[in-house]
Scaffold this motif. Structure first.
Motif, PDB file in Angstrom:
ATOM      1  N   ALA A 377       0.839  -1.202   0.000  1.00  0.00           N
ATOM      2  CA  ALA A 377       0.000   0.000   0.000  1.00  0.00           C
ATOM      3  C   ALA A 377       0.867   1.243   0.000  1.00  0.00           C
ATOM      4  CB  ALA A 377      -0.918   0.005   1.205  1.00  0.00           C
ATOM      5  N   GLU A 541      -4.338   4.104  -1.328  1.00  0.00           N
ATOM      6  CA  GLU A 541      -5.642   4.146  -0.706  1.00  0.00           C
ATOM      7  C   GLU A 541      -5.641   5.105   0.471  1.00  0.00           C
ATOM      8  OE1 GLU A 541      -8.584   2.729  -2.084  1.00  0.00           O
ATOM      9  OE2 GLU A 541      -8.993   4.303  -0.618  1.00  0.00           O
ATOM     10  N   VAL A 547      -6.767  -0.650   4.101  1.00  0.00           N
ATOM     11  CA  VAL A 547      -5.334  -0.891   3.938  1.00  0.00           C
ATOM     12  C   VAL A 547      -4.857  -1.916   4.960  1.00  0.00           C
ATOM     13  CG1 VAL A 547      -3.056   0.168   4.184  1.00  0.00           C
ATOM     14  CG2 VAL A 547      -4.845   1.353   2.901  1.00  0.00           C
ATOM     15  N   ALA A 551      -2.939  -5.008   3.373  1.00  0.00           N
ATOM     16  CA  ALA A 551      -1.555  -4.692   3.024  1.00  0.00           C
ATOM     17  C   ALA A 551      -0.558  -5.628   3.685  1.00  0.00           C
ATOM     18  CB  ALA A 551      -1.248  -3.251   3.395  1.00  0.00           C
TER      19      ALA A 551
END
Lengths: 591, 291, 377
Positions: A377, A541, A547, A551
């Motif tokens: 991310a 994001e 996330v 992530a």
């Protein structure tokens, strides 16, 4: 079997009604005695239509304007005239010369001018048109000057001369039918789809792997070629050419023909051509004011029939058509999978990347490493440079400094379509779909990227695209126009388009923006499923809970610089990150 | 040397004509992002109005001039609502075609109404020109050069010093923003068309005495005017003026020293070269990177 | 249904082709192609006026073979394809017995193949000499061709005016290009090479480079071949502005009605080769007077040749006793010394009817007849 052949053979069957229509026209021409006037009108309409179909390709499919189609028409006509009368070639020799000359002229003009668009392209083509007119008038040794060239012979075929009007008309109608079918089928080939993608959204087309410049040049050249063929047929049909037949005014008439019929539809274009050949003729009774009425009709068409006759007919028949039925079972999406010994090795490595716009330093000394089969991310406050970074990574911007390595290859400064060819796909924060195409066609543009693992068969392309649509839950909407979809569904189609390209790396630019809670949850599941396929994902994001759920690692940007990087738990506790978000005044509680 | 001076004068004279037509072109482009392919016919139409008022109705010159300009106000309004307005929300292409259609309509309506005869319109001033040494300065060219300069100055003052001018500028820079700020965008665009029609009209009335008033007088000039705007930088007023003059000089010298029949080609080759090497023109901003 | 368009269009065309049968009392129809729109629309009107006047005169005198003459006019839009279409439209009506073709040579070239196919007499005004050398038996020319005019031009300039240093200015279209060649040949016969030959594209708005070149060349006579009256006007004005005082002899445009109106004093003192002049013969005078009475403008060569074409055609139809194409052709070829507004018509085997030219002078705006130069036919 190569893809284009399979498309062509598969499609030709659908063009049966058109073949029959052509046949009917041939029978009619042979059985009904026509006056010279009627013959000339039909001949003019037929040969013009071939040239105007070139505009279907360049204007209708690829969305590029040209005001020089009469010039290419003239080049073809003069090639036949000069070839047969001055050089003593047969008609067929002249026709080859016409095709070669118009193709070369089209390619040269396209290569030099297609980096510009819109009004500029309009101007360049006008200029080309004017210069050609001057040359035809003044280069008397070759063009015979303003007198023109009379006595152009007609061809003979299999020992049968087509010197009679009916015979030649049949020949022209056969040519037109062939060109019409060619242009119609072209729409459904890789090339045709690429053209439409360029027309609808050039940027999205390029990141989907379309070499937009080359596609435009090819479209322009094909268009010139058809102009040349039309001109060749015209010259031999009327046995006389002179410069004033190929003036700017004629180019405008050609353009109007295409627009009247509906530039995007080959059949519409042909109808438009016939109508505009007949219109001034049928308005002759108006004498002095008929050209004025003609001009007025042009304006009215533009205002009241924006998509031409074809668009009008489409609206009428829409209700009558039954939607095609797609199989409901979802074919499994087979993508390459990462073998376990490659897992977690770096796929994308960025070192010291910078991007400056004039004095503005949007990115500065950014390092980044995305590992295989990870979801990575990229977060940061608004204006921190995230989107700029994705734009640099996907080739839309050239970096000011730094290196980008993708799959152990240096790709710094590579063009978007090159990167797409290497297996880098992306979506956009503000969705960029090809708005006039169906969901399936949108995804097929992604699937047909160069270097994809698909075989060259059309069926595979469709199967992969359907699988990608099913994978994102849009399988049953495959034949719908994307313009009718909800925002969330459009996002899914965009992801499917990237997915069908079987990317090594998928860049998602704020995929959750504008989605409601349920849709967000579906997105999380989708992301994890995609990871399950072995994909590597770099996601931008804002939505922190999302996330956190997906992530494997996080990089944080602020003011164009990397301020933190690593495992989610560590990064989200990093004081620099917290102050960056709180400093910006965002009421986001870091977990 | 005299010949060079004479050619330069001729080039500047023709160039000012191109510039004058280009001025109207640029205004419409800035306000609507539309290239008006009927701009040359604005000039033609006004010149015929002038012929009608001055030669046929026998009105005095300046009264006829006012009549012609008043006619152009109405003409600009009709053009705005008939040709541009219904297509305002579409891409540039339908509008472009629509203006092409309008050009056909205007030319052939005048042909039907007035007949095909060209007319000889007298100049604004009665003097024919000056002889300076062996160089002859045509009076009407001097009027055109002066009028172009005056109009540019006037336009500058209008745009910079008046409220309507500022609103017009705002409209041409960002329609949505202007609309949010309470600028009546629709009216501003209508004003732009009217103003362009009047400008085109002035060009026609001034050019008439030099090349005579005929149906086709506008077409050839308009094409050069387009070229001038691109050479100068599309949408840039001083660029259009300088582009026009540069073009006039290049084609006059090209004709004198290279080839007369290819005179029109020089203008276009220069344009081609510009589009290749510097598409943004002399004064234009670099065409922005797409994102 | 979507594929039916070709069929629909073709059947619509079929309807156009249906041709009614002719009745005996029907008028004799002569098809005429003229520019009603486009760049030459102005001359088109004059051509139609001339032809109409002739038809009306013939009809007022009882017509031909007991039938009236009727003109069927089609617009050629001043373009070649326009001429081709207009001609094919006219020929599609079998009632049209003869045709009046355009005055522009390039348009006559364009319809030449169709004329041959159609097989009916075509009376035209284009002056390119090659038009009557195409072995096309149906072409009849009602104006003297350019070989005659340039010969007359050279002769008048050299012998009558005593000028030796020639500058030639011409449009680069068909008319100009062929005339330059012919005049250069005619001058060569007299042992003269022109000092300057300068072409330009029609609708030039400025002639400064040309006028300066003429001035520099030191020419004592200028020969000009122009088509557009506006070009001729601007050229004249700039000649005067830059003080060119060479003698000037021009193609018929230089004395065309509109040109005189446009250029005014700038053209005073110039000479022209004119196929038509009101003072060249009694017939020319009568035509001029009647034309002015009816249309309130001065007659010019555009109206004169179409007037003659209809008149001579009427004579030929009467002589032939029928409108059958072959008989009509023979009758036209047999025309000898039939007076017309443009001069006495005698057709040779090629189909050239006129063989002389008038030299005229612009005397303070009035066109004064100087002399008629007849060449051997």
């Amino acid at each position: 079997m190569p893809s284009f052949l399979s498309v062509w053979l598969g499609r030709i069957g659908r063009e049966l009604p058109l073949l029959l229509g052509g046949l009917a026209a041939v029978v009619l021409v042979l059985s009904v005695p026509m006056s010279g006037y009627a013959t000339n009108i039909v001949m003019q309409a037929t040969t013009y239509a071939v040239a105007v179909l070139g505009l279907t390709i360049v204007l209708g499919y690829a969305g590029q304007i040209t005001l020089a189609q009469a010039a290419f028409f003239g080049i073809g006509a003069y090639a036949v005239a000069i070839g047969t009368v001055s050089l003593g070639l047969s008609f067929w020799g002249g026709l080859l010369l016409a095709m070669a000359a118009s193709t070369v002229a089209g390619a040269v003009l396209g290569i030099t001018s297609l980096r510009l668009g819109g009004h500029y392209l309009a101007m360049i083509t006008i200029v080309f048109q004017q210069i050609l007119s001057l040359v035809l008038t003044n280069w008397i040794e070759v063009s015979h000057g303003p007198d023109g060239i009379p006595g152009i012979p007609r061809p003979s075929l299999f020992g049968y001369t087509l010197s009679g009007s009916a015979g030649y008309l049949v020949f022209s109608i056969v040519c037109l039918t062939a060109v019409l079918i060619f242009v119609r089928i072209l729409k459904h080939t890789r090339l045709g789809r690429s053209m439409e993608a360029v027309r609808d959204n050039e940027l999205a087309a390029s990141v989907a792997g379309v070499n937009t410049y080359r596609v435009k040049v090819v479209a322009f050249t094909l268009s010139a070629l058809l102009g040349g063929i039309g001109g060749a047929l015209f010259a031999s049909g009327f046995s006389y050419v002179s410069p004033d037949q190929f003036s700017l005014a004629e180019s405008i008439v050609f353009l109007t023909m295409a627009l009247l019929g509906g530039a995007g539809s080959a059949l519409g274009t042909a109808v438009g051509t016939v109508l505009l050949v007949l219109l001034p003729e049928s308005l002759r009774f108006l004498k002095e004011i008929y050209m004025a009425v003609y001009g007025l009709s042009v304006i009215l068409i533009m205002i009241f029939m924006p998509e031409g006759i074809a668009g009008f007919a489409r609206r009428l028949t829409r209700r009558l058509r039954t939607p095609a039925v797609r199989p409901h079972h979802a074919p499994a999406l087979h993508l390459h999978t990462v073998t376990s010994d490659h897992r977690d090795e770096p796929l994308l490595v960025v070192r010291g990347l910078a991007k400056h716009f004039g004095g503005l330093r949007a990115l500065n000394n950014v390092d980044l490493a995305v590992r295989r089969n990870n979801i990575h991310a990229l977060i940061g406050p608004n204006g921190s440079g995230k989107t700029t970074l994705v734009n640099v990574l996907s080739g839309i911007y050239k970096p000011t400094a730094g290196k980008i390595a993708f799959a152990d290859e240096d790709v710094t400064g590579a063009a978007p379509h090159v990167l797409a060819g290497l297996g880098l796909s992306r979506t956009f924060q503000n969705i960029r779909l090809f708005r006039s195409m169906s969901c399936l066609e949108n995804v097929m543009v992604g699937a047909q990227r160069p270097g994809n693992d698909l075989s060259d068969v059309h069926r595979d392309l469709v199967a992969r695209s359907l699988a990608a649509l099913h994978f994102v839950g849009m399988g049953d909407r495959a034949d719908d126009s994307v313009a009718n979809l909800s925002y969330g569904h459009q996002r899914m189609v965009e992801i499917a388009r990237a997915l069908a390209a079987n990317p090594k790396l998928l860049l998602l630019d704020e995929p959750a923006a504008g989605l409601n809670l349920t849709e967000k949850q579906e997105l999380v599941a989708l992301l994890l499923r995609m990871k399950g396929l072995g994909l590597t994902i770099l996601i931008i994001e804002h939505d922190m809970p999302l996330v956190e759920q997906v992530a494997d690692s996080i990089t944080v940007l602020n003011f164009g610089e990397r301020i933190s990087d690593g495992q989610p738990e560590a990064v989200l506790r990093d004081p620099a990150v917290i102050s960056a978000y709180l400093g910006e005044g965002r009421a986001y509680a870091v977990a | 040397m005299d010949i060079l001076l004479q050619l330069t004068f001729a080039g500047i004279g023709m160039g000012s004509i191109y510039a004058l037509v280009a001025l109207g072109l640029v205004l419409i482009y800035r306000a609507t992002s539309v290239v008006n392919f009927a701009q040359g016919d604005f000039a033609m139409f006004a010149a015929f109005l002038m012929v009608l008022a001055h030669l046929h109705l026998g009105l005095p010159y300046w009264a006829s001039f006012l009549v012609a300009l008043a006619g152009m106000v109405a003409f600009g309004l009709i053009f705005n609502y008939g040709v541009y307005y219904p297509l305002r929300n579409r891409s540039y292409l339908p509008v472009l075609i629509s203006t092409l259609g309008a050009s056909i309509v205007i030319q052939n309506s005048v042909l039907a109404a007035y007949g095909p005869h060209p007319a000889n319109l007298p100049g604004a001033l009665s003097f024919q020109g000056f002889q300076v040494g062996s160089v002859f300065l045509d009076g009407q060219y001097l009027v055109i050069i002066a009028a172009t300069a005056a109009l540019v100055l006037l336009q500058h003052l209008f745009f910079e010093k008046t409220i309507v001018g500022k609103q017009l500028q705002a409209t041409s820079q960002d329609k949505e923003m202007a609309s949010l700020l309470g600028v009546p965008v629709k009216i501003m665009i209508a004003i732009t068309f009217i103003y362009s029609a009047v400008l085109g009209g002035v060009a026609g009335v001034l050019v008439g005495p030099i090349i005579y008033v005929s149906i086709g007088m506008g077409g050839a000039i308009a094409l050069k005017a387009f070229a001038a705007t691109i050479i100068g930088g599309f949408g840039d007023i001083k660029g259009a003026i300088i582009g026009g003059v540069v073009l006039g000089i290049i084609e006059t010298f090209g004709a004198a020293f290279i080839s007369v029949p290819y005179k029109d080609a020089f203008a276009f080759i220069v344009l081609f070269a510009f589009l290749m090497v510097r598409p943004q023109g002399i004064f234009g901003e670099k065409i922005a990177e797409k994102a | 249904m979507r594929y039916a368009f070709t069929t629909t269009v073709l059947s619509a065309l079929g309807a156009i082709m249906i041709v009614g049968a002719a009745h005996a009392a029907d008028p004799i129809r002569i098809g005429m192609i003229a520019p009603i729109t486009g760049g030459a629309a102005e001359s088109g009107r004059n051509q139609i006026n001339g032809a109409q006047m002739a038809a009306d005169e013939v009809n007022a005198a009882g017509g031909v073979l007991g039938r009236k003459i009727e003109l069927v006019i089609e617009d050629d839009q001043t373009t070649n394809p326009g001429a081709v279409l207009a001609f094919s439209k006219l020929t599609s009506d079998a009632n049209n017995v003869a045709f009046i073709a355009p005055v522009r040579s390039t348009q006559v070239h364009a319809i030449a193949p169709d004329v041959l196919r159609n097989g009916k007499p075509v009376l035209f005004g284009g002056t390119d000499p090659r038009l009557t050398q195409l072995n096309n038996p149906w072409f009849f020319r009602f104006r003297p061709n350019d070989a005659i005019s340039t010969k007359a031009m050279a002769e008048f300039g050299i012998k009558d005016l005593g000028k030796k240093k020639w500058a030639i200015i011409h449009t680069t279209d068909a008319f100009g290009a062929s005339n330059v060649k012919l005049l250069t040949e005619a001058l060569k016969e007299q042992g003269i090479t022109p000092t300057l030959v300068q072409g330009f594209t029609s609708n030039s708005q400025d002639f400064t480079p040309i006028v300066l070149a003429v001035k520099q060349s030191g020419a004592d006579i200028v020969a000009s071949f122009t088509v557009q009256d506006t070009d001729q006007g601007v050229l004249a004005k700039q000649f005067r502005q830059f003080g060119v005082d060479a003698a000037w002899i021009g193609s018929p445009t230089i004395v065309a009605t509109t040109t005189l109106k446009l250029a005014g004093p700038a053209l005073y003192g110039t000479y022209a080769l004119a196929d038509y002049n009101p003072d060249s013969s009694p017939e020319a005078t009568t035509f001029s007077e009647n034309y002015r009475k009816r249309f309130n403008v001065q007659a010019d060569f555009f109206s004169a040749w179409t007037y003659d074409a209809v008149k001579v055609a009427a004579v030929a139809i009467k002589n032939a006793g029928s409108t059958e194409p072959k008989a009509l052709r023979e009758a036209l070829l047999a025309i000898k010394d039939v007076p017309g507004a443009e001069g006495p018509y005698s057709f040779n085997a090629n189909g050239d009817g006129l063989h002389g030219y008038n030299v005229v002078r612009n005397q303070d705006g009035a066109i004064v007849f100087v002399k008629r130069v007849e060449t051997v036919r």
